[in-house]
Design a protein around this motif. Structure first.
Motif, PDB file in Angstrom:
ATOM      1  N   GLY A 151       0.822  -1.211   0.000  1.00  0.00           N
ATOM      2  CA  GLY A 151       0.000   0.000   0.000  1.00  0.00           C
ATOM      3  C   GLY A 151       0.850   1.253   0.000  1.00  0.00           C
ATOM      4  N   ILE A 152       1.950   1.241   0.768  1.00  0.00           N
ATOM      5  CA  ILE A 152       2.870   2.385   0.782  1.00  0.00           C
ATOM      6  C   ILE A 152       3.527   2.550  -0.590  1.00  0.00           C
ATOM      7  N   TYR A 153       3.918   1.448  -1.199  1.00  0.00           N
ATOM      8  CA  TYR A 153       4.498   1.518  -2.545  1.00  0.00           C
ATOM      9  C   TYR A 153       3.504   2.118  -3.535  1.00  0.00           C
ATOM     10  N   ARG A 154       2.238   1.687  -3.423  1.00  0.00           N
ATOM     11  CA  ARG A 154       1.216   2.227  -4.320  1.00  0.00           C
ATOM     12  C   ARG A 154       1.014   3.717  -4.075  1.00  0.00           C
ATOM     13  N   ALA A 155       1.066   4.134  -2.791  1.00  0.00           N
ATOM     14  CA  ALA A 155       0.903   5.559  -2.471  1.00  0.00           C
ATOM     15  C   ALA A 155       2.087   6.371  -2.973  1.00  0.00           C
ATOM     16  N   MET A 156       3.258   5.744  -3.061  1.00  0.00           N
ATOM     17  CA  MET A 156       4.447   6.436  -3.568  1.00  0.00           C
ATOM     18  C   MET A 156       4.448   6.511  -5.094  1.00  0.00           C
ATOM     19  N   GLY A 157       3.516   5.814  -5.741  1.00  0.00           N
ATOM     20  CA  GLY A 157       3.417   5.932  -7.185  1.00  0.00           C
ATOM     21  C   GLY A 157       3.737   4.667  -7.959  1.00  0.00           C
ATOM     22  N   MET A 158       4.046   3.574  -7.295  1.00  0.00           N
ATOM     23  CA  MET A 158       4.314   2.320  -8.015  1.00  0.00           C
ATOM     24  C   MET A 158       3.004   1.745  -8.534  1.00  0.00           C
ATOM     25  N   SER A 159       3.052   1.207  -9.726  1.00  0.00           N
ATOM     26  CA  SER A 159       1.864   0.559 -10.278  1.00  0.00           C
ATOM     27  C   SER A 159       1.826  -0.895  -9.789  1.00  0.00           C
ATOM     28  N   VAL A 160       0.684  -1.515  -9.973  1.00  0.00           N
ATOM     29  CA  VAL A 160       0.549  -2.926  -9.596  1.00  0.00           C
ATOM     30  C   VAL A 160       1.502  -3.770 -10.433  1.00  0.00           C
ATOM     31  N   ARG A 161       1.697  -3.382 -11.690  1.00  0.00           N
ATOM     32  CA  ARG A 161       2.623  -4.103 -12.570  1.00  0.00           C
ATOM     33  C   ARG A 161       4.048  -4.055 -12.017  1.00  0.00           C
ATOM     34  N   GLU A 162       4.464  -2.903 -11.484  1.00  0.00           N
ATOM     35  CA  GLU A 162       5.814  -2.794 -10.910  1.00  0.00           C
ATOM     36  C   GLU A 162       5.946  -3.622  -9.629  1.00  0.00           C
ATOM     37  N   ILE A 163       4.884  -3.687  -8.845  1.00  0.00           N
ATOM     38  CA  ILE A 163       4.914  -4.520  -7.638  1.00  0.00           C
ATOM     39  C   ILE A 163       4.998  -5.995  -8.021  1.00  0.00           C
ATOM     40  N   VAL A 164       4.238  -6.388  -9.036  1.00  0.00           N
ATOM     41  CA  VAL A 164       4.300  -7.777  -9.519  1.00  0.00           C
ATOM     42  C   VAL A 164       5.694  -8.075 -10.059  1.00  0.00           C
ATOM     43  N   TRP A 165       6.285  -7.145 -10.795  1.00  0.00           N
ATOM     44  CA  TRP A 165       7.640  -7.338 -11.331  1.00  0.00           C
ATOM     45  C   TRP A 165       8.645  -7.475 -10.190  1.00  0.00           C
ATOM     46  N   MET A 166       8.460  -6.709  -9.123  1.00  0.00           N
ATOM     47  CA  MET A 166       9.326  -6.817  -7.959  1.00  0.00           C
ATOM     48  C   MET A 166       9.212  -8.217  -7.327  1.00  0.00           C
ATOM     49  N   LEU A 167       7.996  -8.717  -7.239  1.00  0.00           N
ATOM     50  CA  LEU A 167       7.799 -10.061  -6.681  1.00  0.00           C
ATOM     51  C   LEU A 167       8.399 -11.141  -7.589  1.00  0.00           C
ATOM     52  N   ILE A 168       8.288 -10.952  -8.892  1.00  0.00           N
ATOM     53  CA  ILE A 168       8.893 -11.915  -9.823  1.00  0.00           C
ATOM     54  C   ILE A 168      10.415 -11.910  -9.667  1.00  0.00           C
ATOM     55  N   ASN A 169      11.003 -10.723  -9.497  1.00  0.00           N
ATOM     56  CA  ASN A 169      12.449 -10.659  -9.240  1.00  0.00           C
ATOM     57  C   ASN A 169      12.814 -11.376  -7.946  1.00  0.00           C
ATOM     58  N   GLU A 170      12.001 -11.194  -6.911  1.00  0.00           N
ATOM     59  CA  GLU A 170      12.252 -11.912  -5.656  1.00  0.00           C
ATOM     60  C   GLU A 170      12.184 -13.413  -5.882  1.00  0.00           C
ATOM     61  N   GLN A 171      11.193 -13.854  -6.669  1.00  0.00           N
ATOM     62  CA  GLN A 171      11.066 -15.281  -6.959  1.00  0.00           C
ATOM     63  C   GLN A 171      12.312 -15.797  -7.675  1.00  0.00           C
ATOM     64  N   PHE A 172      12.788 -15.022  -8.625  1.00  0.00           N
ATOM     65  CA  PHE A 172      13.962 -15.466  -9.368  1.00  0.00           C
ATOM     66  C   PHE A 172      15.158 -15.624  -8.441  1.00  0.00           C
ATOM     67  N   TRP A 173      15.439 -14.603  -7.670  1.00  0.00           N
ATOM     68  CA  TRP A 173      16.641 -14.637  -6.847  1.00  0.00           C
ATOM     69  C   TRP A 173      16.536 -15.646  -5.714  1.00  0.00           C
ATOM     70  N   GLN A 174      15.329 -15.937  -5.255  1.00  0.00           N
ATOM     71  CA  GLN A 174      15.198 -16.888  -4.165  1.00  0.00           C
ATOM     72  C   GLN A 174      14.930 -18.306  -4.653  1.00  0.00           C
ATOM     73  N   SER A 175      14.120 -18.460  -5.655  1.00  0.00           N
ATOM     74  CA  SER A 175      13.691 -19.797  -6.058  1.00  0.00           C
ATOM     75  C   SER A 175      14.535 -20.386  -7.180  1.00  0.00           C
ATOM     76  N   VAL A 176      14.659 -19.652  -8.272  1.00  0.00           N
ATOM     77  CA  VAL A 176      15.345 -20.211  -9.439  1.00  0.00           C
ATOM     78  C   VAL A 176      16.812 -20.484  -9.136  1.00  0.00           C
ATOM     79  N   LEU A 177      17.466 -19.556  -8.471  1.00  0.00           N
ATOM     80  CA  LEU A 177      18.875 -19.796  -8.134  1.00  0.00           C
ATOM     81  C   LEU A 177      19.028 -20.933  -7.129  1.00  0.00           C
ATOM     82  N   SER A 178      18.054 -21.084  -6.225  1.00  0.00           N
ATOM     83  CA  SER A 178      18.087 -22.212  -5.283  1.00  0.00           C
ATOM     84  C   SER A 178      17.912 -23.536  -6.020  1.00  0.00           C
TER      85      SER A 178
END
Length: 178
Positions: A83-110
């Motif tokens: 919610g804070i990210y959205r209030a700062m101006g991030m779109s839902v697409r950017e939040i989803v992209w951030m989560l996909i990056n987290e998935q990559f660095w945590q899951s795919v590399l593991s």
């Protein structure tokens, strides 16, 4: 008094044909292709393969369930942060992209590091399996063979499970009230 080892491309039919046409008799003749076919059909090998396959499927389902539980709880606890990210101006697409990056660095590399460790461990512990299934007349050692297509199928299955889990998480994030 002699022992002759012959390597034929597919089967030992040429040796059988030569023995029949020339009248040659062998004191002992061992056809490795017949032994390999018998070993592939042996109950102990098929049982071992069945147990390993079932263990893989159960392990994959448990990993997917644990993955989903962790990420659902993580997303629910981070809803204020989103919610804070959205209030700062991030779109839902950017939040989803951030989560996909987290998935990559945590899951795919593991997953990739786990595959590397698994290859190393298989190299180290194959001699133990050889000792367990060895017999007095076994003259050829077991080897670790890496089949590219088997690994491709394995990684494809894991990728499908991972993509399904990420798609479920993206749907959860989109429905989240931010």
């Amino acid at each position: 008094p002699y022992e002759i080892w012959l390597k034929s491309p597919v089967s030992a039919d040429a040796v059988y044909d030569f023995a029949n046409s020339s009248g040659t008799r062998y004191w002992a003749f061992t056809d490795v292709y017949t032994k390999i076919a018998a070993l592939k059909n042996s109950p102990s090998i098929q049982g071992t393969n069945g147990i390993l396959t079932l263990s893989f499927i159960v392990g994959l389902m448990l990993c997917a369930a644990g993955f989903l539980i962790f990420w659902i709880l993580s997303i629910k606890s981070r809803s204020l942060q989103f919610g804070i990210y959205r209030a700062m101006g991030m779109s839902v697409r950017e939040i989803v992209w951030m989560l996909i990056n987290e998935q990559f660095w945590q899951s795919v590399l593991s997953i990739l590091s786990g595959a590397g460790i698994g290859y190393l461990v298989s190299r180290l512990y194959i001699p133990l399996i050889q000792i367990a299934y060895s017999s007095a007349d076994a003259s050829l050692p077991l080897i670790v063979s890496v089949n590219f297509w088997d690994h491709a199928k394995l990684f494809a299955i894991i990728a499908v499970v991972l993509i399904l889990c990420v798609a479920l998480l993206i749907a959860l994030v989109r429905r989240l009230k931010m």
